[in-house]
Scaffold this motif. Structure first.
Motif, short mmCIF file in Angstrom:
data_model
loop_
_atom_site.label_atom_id
_atom_site.label_comp_id
_atom_site.label_asym_id
_atom_site.label_seq_id
_atom_site.Cartn_x
_atom_site.Cartn_y
_atom_site.Cartn_z
N SER A 46 4.41 18.72 2.38
CA SER A 46 4.16 18.35 0.99
C SER A 46 4.82 17.01 0.68
O SER A 46 4.37 16.24 -0.14
N VAL A 47 5.93 16.71 1.41
CA VAL A 47 6.60 15.42 1.19
C VAL A 47 5.84 14.30 1.88
O VAL A 47 5.56 13.27 1.31
N THR A 48 5.48 14.57 3.17
CA THR A 48 4.92 13.48 3.95
C THR A 48 3.51 13.11 3.54
O THR A 48 3.10 11.98 3.73
N ILE A 49 2.76 14.02 3.00
CA ILE A 49 1.39 13.65 2.67
C ILE A 49 1.24 13.29 1.20
O ILE A 49 0.16 13.09 0.72
N SER A 50 2.37 13.19 0.53
CA SER A 50 2.24 12.77 -0.86
C SER A 50 1.80 11.31 -0.89
O SER A 50 2.13 10.54 0.02
N PRO A 51 1.05 10.88 -1.90
CA PRO A 51 0.55 9.50 -1.96
C PRO A 51 1.68 8.49 -1.86
O PRO A 51 1.56 7.45 -1.21
N PHE A 52 2.80 8.80 -2.50
CA PHE A 52 3.93 7.86 -2.45
C PHE A 52 4.42 7.67 -1.02
O PHE A 52 4.65 6.55 -0.57
N ALA A 53 4.53 8.82 -0.29
CA ALA A 53 5.01 8.74 1.08
C ALA A 53 4.03 7.97 1.96
O ALA A 53 4.43 7.17 2.81
N ALA A 55 1.91 5.62 0.99
CA ALA A 55 1.98 4.20 0.65
C ALA A 55 3.22 3.56 1.23
O ALA A 55 3.19 2.47 1.79
N TRP A 56 4.33 4.30 1.15
CA TRP A 56 5.60 3.77 1.69
C TRP A 56 5.51 3.58 3.19
O TRP A 56 5.96 2.57 3.74
N THR A 57 4.92 4.55 3.89
CA THR A 57 4.79 4.46 5.35
C THR A 57 3.94 3.25 5.74
O THR A 57 4.29 2.50 6.65
N VAL A 58 2.81 3.07 5.03
CA VAL A 58 1.93 1.94 5.35
C VAL A 58 2.66 0.62 5.12
O VAL A 58 2.62 -0.29 5.96
N MET A 59 3.36 0.53 3.99
CA MET A 59 4.07 -0.71 3.68
C MET A 59 5.15 -0.99 4.70
O MET A 59 5.35 -2.11 5.15
N ALA A 60 5.88 0.06 5.10
CA ALA A 60 6.96 -0.11 6.08
C ALA A 60 6.39 -0.56 7.43
O ALA A 60 6.95 -1.42 8.10
N THR A 61 5.23 0.02 7.81
CA THR A 61 4.61 -0.35 9.09
C THR A 61 4.17 -1.81 9.07
O THR A 61 4.45 -2.58 10.02
N ILE A 62 3.50 -2.21 7.98
CA ILE A 62 3.04 -3.60 7.88
C ILE A 62 4.24 -4.55 7.89
O ILE A 62 4.25 -5.57 8.58
#
Ligand code: FES
Length: 208
Positions: A46-53, A55-62
């Motif tokens: 529920s934490v990892t698939i939240s939209p915020f998580a 978006a954060w993962t994508v931004m961190a990867t980029i």
């Protein structure tokens, strides 16, 4: 209440027997909340698939990829090339009519002592690269020739091609005798026989 009972007894009325006091109900213990494996993964997902998580993962990867690219651009090239000039010892280290392979594996050259090119005893350095497609030939002392393992080209001790598809002789690189009595190879200088460059004094050391 007691007075009312006494009055009823005196009046001859039946009196209901006194019931014993009910024992107090024990308090139920608060159930411990067990974190089972299933509930843990449910919570995590529920934490990892939240939209915020996401978006954060994508931004961190980029951000990480950009940082790596910037570091790669700014850092100097860490692949160090060996210096083109290097000492290879004294003339006495190279006996007549012989090919030295001492620097073939490490520096890609042979040092040759022979008089077969023009009748004069010479020391020169041949580049260990076949002039057909660039393989590394081997020196076959028994047959007194360089032989390329790829397509069979053969070269005399002089470096002149005589068999196989190689279209021209092996190349010489610079070889000079320093004031310190040591020979020095310079791989930045190339000399091609078919262009008449083997007459350049930087391409050989004349012997006695
Ligand atoms: S690369 Fe040497 S013969 Fe083809």
């Amino acid at each position: 209440m007691v007075a009312a009972v006494k009055e009823a007894q005196q009046a001859g009325k039946p009196v209901a027997p006194k019931l014993p006091a009910q024992p107090a109900k024990p308090k139920l213990p608060v159930k411990e909340q067990k974190v089972t494996r299933r509930s843990f993964w449910q919570m995590l997902s529920s934490v990892t698939i939240s939209p915020f998580a996401v978006a954060w993962t994508v931004m961190a990867t980029i951000g990480g990829v950009w940082s790596l690219a910037a570091a790669r651009f700014l850092m100097p090239n860490m692949v160090r090339e060996l210096p083109s000039k290097f000492k290879v010892g004294a003339i006495s280290d190279y006996p007549p009519n012989a090919v030295s392979e001492k620097y073939t594996a490490s520096r890609g050259v042979w040092i040759v002592n022979t008089d077969q090119y023009n009748g004069q005893p010479l020391l020169y350095s041949l580049l260990a690269i076949c002039t057909h497609l660039g393989c590394t030939p081997s020196w076959l002392s028994g047959e007194q020739k360089f032989k390329c393992p790829c397509h069979g080209s053969g070269f005399y001790i002089t470096g002149i091609n005589f068999e196989g598809p190689a279209p021209r002789p092996l190349e010489r690189v610079g070889l000079t005798l320093g004031a310190d009595g040591l020979l020095e190879v310079d791989k930045s200088l190339k000399f091609q026989e078919e262009l008449g460059q083997w007459s350049d004094p930087k391409s050989y050391v004349e012997l006695g």
